[in-house]
Design a protein around this motif. Structure first.
Motif, PDB file in Angstrom:
ATOM      1  N   MET A 160      44.646  25.139  37.347  1.00  0.00           N
ATOM      2  CA  MET A 160      45.054  26.514  37.590  1.00  0.00           C
ATOM      3  C   MET A 160      43.793  27.356  37.772  1.00  0.00           C
ATOM      4  O   MET A 160      42.875  27.297  36.970  1.00  0.00           O
ATOM      5  N   THR A 161      43.778  28.152  38.825  1.00  0.00           N
ATOM      6  CA  THR A 161      42.602  28.981  39.089  1.00  0.00           C
ATOM      7  C   THR A 161      42.582  30.193  38.163  1.00  0.00           C
ATOM      8  O   THR A 161      43.578  30.522  37.521  1.00  0.00           O
ATOM      9  N   ALA A 162      41.442  30.840  38.130  1.00  0.00           N
ATOM     10  CA  ALA A 162      41.306  32.029  37.281  1.00  0.00           C
ATOM     11  C   ALA A 162      42.269  33.124  37.712  1.00  0.00           C
ATOM     12  O   ALA A 162      42.856  33.809  36.865  1.00  0.00           O
ATOM     13  N   THR A 163      42.458  33.283  39.012  1.00  0.00           N
ATOM     14  CA  THR A 163      43.378  34.304  39.517  1.00  0.00           C
ATOM     15  C   THR A 163      44.797  34.030  39.024  1.00  0.00           C
ATOM     16  O   THR A 163      45.495  34.935  38.568  1.00  0.00           O
ATOM     17  N   ILE A 196      44.949  34.682  35.139  1.00  0.00           N
ATOM     18  CA  ILE A 196      44.941  36.112  34.812  1.00  0.00           C
ATOM     19  C   ILE A 196      46.250  36.770  35.253  1.00  0.00           C
ATOM     20  O   ILE A 196      46.843  37.550  34.503  1.00  0.00           O
ATOM     21  N   SER A 197      46.715  36.432  36.448  1.00  0.00           N
ATOM     22  CA  SER A 197      47.981  36.995  36.932  1.00  0.00           C
ATOM     23  C   SER A 197      49.136  36.589  36.025  1.00  0.00           C
ATOM     24  O   SER A 197      50.019  37.397  35.730  1.00  0.00           O
ATOM     25  N   GLY A 198      49.131  35.347  35.570  1.00  0.00           N
ATOM     26  CA  GLY A 198      50.177  34.873  34.665  1.00  0.00           C
ATOM     27  C   GLY A 198      50.163  35.613  33.339  1.00  0.00           C
ATOM     28  O   GLY A 198      51.214  35.974  32.803  1.00  0.00           O
ATOM     29  N   ILE A 199      48.966  35.862  32.821  1.00  0.00           N
ATOM     30  CA  ILE A 199      48.848  36.601  31.560  1.00  0.00           C
ATOM     31  C   ILE A 199      49.358  38.029  31.727  1.00  0.00           C
ATOM     32  O   ILE A 199      50.108  38.537  30.898  1.00  0.00           O
ATOM     33  N   VAL A 200      48.956  38.673  32.809  1.00  0.00           N
ATOM     34  CA  VAL A 200      49.388  40.053  33.066  1.00  0.00           C
ATOM     35  C   VAL A 200      50.906  40.120  33.225  1.00  0.00           C
ATOM     36  O   VAL A 200      51.563  40.995  32.656  1.00  0.00           O
ATOM     37  N   GLY A 221      57.135  40.130  30.572  1.00  0.00           N
ATOM     38  CA  GLY A 221      57.756  39.066  29.792  1.00  0.00           C
ATOM     39  C   GLY A 221      58.110  37.856  30.632  1.00  0.00           C
ATOM     40  O   GLY A 221      59.012  37.099  30.313  1.00  0.00           O
ATOM     41  N   TYR A 222      57.390  37.659  31.714  1.00  0.00           N
ATOM     42  CA  TYR A 222      57.683  36.580  32.662  1.00  0.00           C
ATOM     43  C   TYR A 222      56.799  35.377  32.371  1.00  0.00           C
ATOM     44  O   TYR A 222      55.579  35.495  32.288  1.00  0.00           O
ATOM     45  N   GLU A 223      57.417  34.224  32.211  1.00  0.00           N
ATOM     46  CA  GLU A 223      56.691  32.973  32.015  1.00  0.00           C
ATOM     47  C   GLU A 223      56.491  32.329  33.387  1.00  0.00           C
ATOM     48  O   GLU A 223      57.469  31.999  34.068  1.00  0.00           O
ATOM     49  N   SER A 244      53.800  26.011  42.137  1.00  0.00           N
ATOM     50  CA  SER A 244      54.022  27.190  42.965  1.00  0.00           C
ATOM     51  C   SER A 244      54.959  28.168  42.265  1.00  0.00           C
ATOM     52  O   SER A 244      56.100  27.828  41.956  1.00  0.00           O
ATOM     53  N   ASP A 245      54.456  29.355  42.012  1.00  0.00           N
ATOM     54  CA  ASP A 245      55.249  30.397  41.363  1.00  0.00           C
ATOM     55  C   ASP A 245      55.380  31.569  42.333  1.00  0.00           C
ATOM     56  O   ASP A 245      54.366  32.047  42.853  1.00  0.00           O
ATOM     57  N   PRO A 246      56.598  32.053  42.587  1.00  0.00           N
ATOM     58  CA  PRO A 246      56.769  33.112  43.595  1.00  0.00           C
ATOM     59  C   PRO A 246      56.040  34.409  43.242  1.00  0.00           C
ATOM     60  O   PRO A 246      55.497  35.070  44.134  1.00  0.00           O
ATOM     61  N   PHE A 247      55.993  34.783  41.986  1.00  0.00           N
ATOM     62  CA  PHE A 247      55.309  36.025  41.604  1.00  0.00           C
ATOM     63  C   PHE A 247      53.803  35.884  41.787  1.00  0.00           C
ATOM     64  O   PHE A 247      53.132  36.780  42.300  1.00  0.00           O
ATOM     65  N   ILE A 248      53.267  34.749  41.369  1.00  0.00           N
ATOM     66  CA  ILE A 248      51.830  34.508  41.494  1.00  0.00           C
ATOM     67  C   ILE A 248      51.445  34.398  42.970  1.00  0.00           C
ATOM     68  O   ILE A 248      50.397  34.891  43.387  1.00  0.00           O
TER      69      ILE A 248
END
Length: 99
Positions: free
Chosen positions: A1-4, A7-11, A17-19, A24-28
């Motif tokens: 997993m890249t840093a982007t 970080i996007s996943g944490i935010v 509250g999204y896991e 491939s994740d549509p939000f990311i």
């Protein structure tokens, strides 16, 4: 997993509250697409309108006004990046009856 992606996943987790999903994740994917577009936007000389600001007044169909179609597509990406997670939270609140 890249840093982007990390970080996007944490935010997204903290703000909505999204896991995030592995792979491939549509939000990311929306965030990554917006970041690529942002990089293109700030690259000097990407668009002729940067050099000739008067071009912002030409109609979309005019030759050389392709930047207007690009701007519309990028606006849609930005709207998706902000609205889709928001709609996810709204739907989750209705589904779970939580505030």
């Amino acid at each position: 997993m890249t840093a982007t992606r990390t970080i996007s996943g944490i935010v997204l987790n903290l703000s909505h509250g999204y896991e995030t999903q592995e792979g491939s994740d549509p939000f990311i994917n929306q965030v990554e697409e917006a970041l690529v577009q942002l990089g293109d936007l700030f690259r000097p000389g990407t668009f002729l309108v940067d050099i000739l600001p008067i071009l912002r007044f030409v109609p979309t169909w005019f030759p050389g006004a392709g930047f207007k179609k690009t701007a519309d597509a990028w606006r849609k990406t930005l709207e998706n990046m902000t609205n889709i997670p928001y709609e996810y939270v709204k739907a989750r609140i209705v589904r779970d009856r939580t505030v």
